[in-house]
Scaffold this motif. Sequence first.
Motif, short mmCIF file in Angstrom:
data_model
loop_
_atom_site.label_atom_id
_atom_site.label_comp_id
_atom_site.label_asym_id
_atom_site.label_seq_id
_atom_site.Cartn_x
_atom_site.Cartn_y
_atom_site.Cartn_z
N PRO A 126 42.35 31.24 41.20
CA PRO A 126 42.87 31.99 39.86
C PRO A 126 43.82 33.27 40.26
O PRO A 126 43.75 33.99 41.21
N ILE A 127 44.92 33.23 39.38
CA ILE A 127 45.70 34.45 39.33
C ILE A 127 45.79 35.02 37.99
O ILE A 127 45.38 34.10 37.02
N TYR A 128 46.39 36.02 37.56
CA TYR A 128 46.54 36.62 36.41
C TYR A 128 45.21 36.29 35.58
O TYR A 128 45.10 35.99 34.43
N ALA A 129 44.32 36.96 36.11
CA ALA A 129 42.84 36.91 35.34
C ALA A 129 42.55 35.54 34.77
O ALA A 129 42.03 35.36 33.82
N GLY A 130 42.72 34.62 35.75
CA GLY A 130 42.33 33.35 35.51
C GLY A 130 43.35 32.76 34.51
O GLY A 130 42.90 31.22 34.16
N ASN A 131 44.40 33.33 33.98
CA ASN A 131 45.24 32.62 33.36
C ASN A 131 46.27 31.48 33.84
O ASN A 131 47.16 30.97 33.17
N ALA A 132 46.06 31.55 34.98
CA ALA A 132 46.92 30.59 35.92
C ALA A 132 46.27 30.10 37.11
O ALA A 132 45.46 31.08 37.75
N ILE A 133 46.42 28.67 37.60
CA ILE A 133 45.83 28.33 38.69
C ILE A 133 46.75 27.73 39.82
O ILE A 133 47.57 27.15 39.47
N GLN A 134 46.60 28.40 40.91
CA GLN A 134 47.76 28.21 41.95
C GLN A 134 47.00 27.47 43.09
O GLN A 134 45.72 27.44 43.41
N GLN A 244 37.56 40.51 35.06
CA GLN A 244 38.53 40.24 35.94
C GLN A 244 38.36 41.06 37.30
O GLN A 244 38.81 40.65 38.56
N ILE A 263 41.38 39.83 27.75
CA ILE A 263 41.80 38.73 28.81
C ILE A 263 40.93 39.06 30.11
O ILE A 263 40.17 38.25 30.83
N GLN A 264 40.70 40.49 30.25
CA GLN A 264 40.11 40.67 31.41
C GLN A 264 38.54 40.46 31.36
O GLN A 264 37.78 40.38 32.37
N ILE B 120 47.01 43.27 39.36
CA ILE B 120 46.27 42.33 38.16
C ILE B 120 47.19 41.13 38.10
O ILE B 120 47.04 40.40 37.09
N ASP B 121 48.35 40.89 39.00
CA ASP B 121 49.07 39.61 38.95
C ASP B 121 48.42 38.59 39.89
O ASP B 121 47.83 37.51 39.50
N ASP B 123 45.77 39.37 41.97
CA ASP B 123 44.56 39.42 42.00
C ASP B 123 43.91 39.40 43.34
O ASP B 123 42.63 38.83 43.63
N GLU B 219 51.83 24.65 43.46
CA GLU B 219 51.92 24.23 42.14
C GLU B 219 51.02 25.40 41.60
O GLU B 219 50.41 25.99 41.92
N VAL B 221 49.32 25.83 37.70
CA VAL B 221 49.19 25.20 36.16
C VAL B 221 48.25 26.18 35.66
O VAL B 221 47.51 26.80 35.85
#
Lengths: 314, 249
Positions: A126-134, A244, A263-264, B120-121, B123, B219, B221
Motif C-alpha cells: 500500500p502507498i498513500y495511507a492505503g489509498n493505492a496499492i502498488q 498510517q 484518512i490516516q 506520507i506518499d 510510506d 501497476e 490500483v
Amino acid sequence: MGVLLIAEHDNTSLNAATARAMSAALAISKDVHILVAGNGCSSVAVEAGKLEGAAKVLLAEAPHLENHLAEELAALTEPLAKQYEAVLAPATSVSKNFMPRLAALLDVAQVSEITAVKSPDTFERPIYAGNAIQSVQSSDAIKIITVRTTTFEAVEEGGSASVEKIDAPASVGLSDFIGEELSSSDRPELAAARVVVSGGRALGSKENFVKYIEPLAEQLNAAVGASRAAVDAGYVSNDYQVGQTGKVVAPELYIAVGISGAIQHLAGMKDSKVIVAINKDEEAPIFQIADYGLVGDLFEILPKLQSELSKSSG
Amino acid sequence: MKILVPVKRVVDFNVKIRVKADGTGVDLANVKMSMNPFDEIAIEEAIRLKEAGKAEEIIAVSIGPQKAQETIRTALAMGADRGILIKCDDEVEPLAVAKLLKGVVDAEKPDIVILGKQAIDDDSNQTGQMLSALLGWPQGTFASKLELDGGKARVTREIDGGLQTILLNMPCIITTDLRLNEPRYASLPNIMKAKKKPLDEKTAEDYGVDITPRLKVLETVEPATREAGEILATPEDLVEKLKTQAGVI
Ligand SMILES: Cc1cc2nc3c(=O)[nH]c(=O)nc-3n(C[C@H](O)[C@H](O)[C@H](O)COP(=O)(O)OP(=O)(O)OC[C@H]3O[C@@H](n4cnc5c(N)ncnc54)[C@H](O)[C@@H]3O)c2cc1C
C-alpha cells in the motif's frame, strides 16, 4: 537460495507476527530459515522451530543483541543475508528500524510492508495511507522485505526444525540501550487482538478514556486502541495509536468511538472484518466505511451498550 | 554545530488521492502539495536546537523537481539558514535518496541529520536508516524526544510496546515521530526574508550517484472499497446485529 525470516520476540517468547510473516516467506520459497537474534533467547528458537515450514532456526545470542539495536542487528545480518534470495521480517518497530539499514549495507532496495506475494520477485504494497496499492517487481539479487502481517494468515505449529547456534560479530558500539517504558495491560495485544475498541479526541480526558473505553474493552475481551488526537492529548500512550503512522490492525470487530475517520486513521483499521462507529456527527467520514453505526453522544451510548452486552451474555 | 534536514515535497496530508484508471499511478495533476509533515517536525526540532544555542546552522535539502524549491523555501521561512535542491524529475527511491544525502553530508559535514520517519506518499520509512548505514553512523529513529549532552544524543523512541531510550555517539541520524514537537507556522515577515536566503541547485551527477530505480512499478490500483453499512437506532439493535448478522460477539 531460500529465505531468511527474522523472528520478532522479546527474548522470552516468540511474537505472533512471526507466524504470519512465515506465510509470506513460504510464498517466496519453501526453504525458510528463521533467525532468532537476542540474548538468553534459546527458548524462542525452540518455539520458532515449531512453525510449520521452518527448515532451520539460526540462534545468535550476545549481550549486545539483547535490545535489538539497529546497528547491531544490521551488522549481524549483513553477512548472513548474502546466502539467501530474500530476507523477510514482520513490520514491527524493530524491523522498521534495522531492515532498511541492512538493505543499504547490501546496496539493495527494501520493499516495505508488503500485503501480498505475487511471485518470488513481485509484491503488493500500500502507498498513500492505503489509498493505492502498488505492484512492484524487484531486480535486486537479495530482496529485503517487511511484511504487513494483517493480510497474511499465521502458519500452524507442527514443524520440528533444528536449532543451529551461530556466532555474533563483536558489538559495533555506536549506540547504547538506556531503558524502556513499556505499557502494561491485561488486555490482548493490539496488533493481534480479535476485537479492538478505539477511542478518539471526543473522550476529552484520560479519566474518561479509562471510564468509558476500558470497561467496554474488558467486556469484549478486546484490545484498546486510539486515534492520533487521543494520543497527542495524552489520554493514552503512543503505542495505542492506530493508523498510517501507528499500528495497522485488522480484527474481527473494530469499534471506533468518537473518532472522525481521517484518512490516516482509516489506513490502520479499514481491513477489519466488521467496523462499528459511534459518533455524534452523522456526517463523520468514519460512517462511510462502518458496517454499523450509532449516531449520538458516546457518553450516553457506551453505558447503554455495556448493559445490553451484559444482558445478552448473561 | 551544523544540522542537515532533508525535506520532501508530497501530496498534502488532507488530500484524498485518486488512482489513475489505467493503472499507471496516482493522479497528481492540480493536487495541493506540501512539505511532508514529518519533515516539518524535523525542521522544527533543528530550529529549537539552534534557539537553545546548541546549533549554529541549519541546511535544508530537497531531492525532487524544480517545484521542490517551494518546500525548501518553507523550511527557510520556518528558520533554516540555507537550502540545497538536488533536481531530479523522476521519482527517486529511498536508497538513491540516501546516497545523494550521503554526498551532501560528505560535502557539508553536519553533526546531525534529522529526517522525517516516513514520507506520507510512498510510506516507505527507509531513508534515515539507509543514510545511517551508508555513513556508518548510529540512528535514533521514531524519536519523540531528543537531548544533546556531553557529545552524545539521548533519544526517546516510539516503539511497539511503548517508549525506548537510547544513547547515540555523534554524529548521528535522527528520524522524527509525531510527538517530537509541534511545528511552527512561518510568519509573513519570515516568508519574505526566506526569499533572500541562499538556495543552491545541484544534480545527481554532481554527487556521482546512480539513481536508476531498483524496483519496477508494474501497476497501481485502487484498494478494495468498503460500502457504508447501516445506521442503527439503539445500542440494543447493535448488540443484536453483532450477534446474529455479523456473528462477531
Ligand atoms: C503525518 C500525519 C500522520 C497521522 N497519523 C495518524 C495515525 O496514524 N492515526 C490517526 O488516528 N491519526 C493520524 N493522523 C491524524 C489525523 O489526520 C486526524 O487528525 C486524527 O485521526 C483525528 O483524531 P480523532 O478522530 O480522534 O479526532 P477528531 O477528528 O477531532 O474527531 C473527533 C470526533 O468525535 C466526534 N465527537 C465529539 N464529541 C462526541 C461525543 N460526545 N460523542 C460522540 N462523538 C463525538 C466528533 O463528531 C468527531 O467526529 C495523522 C496526521 C498526520 C498529519
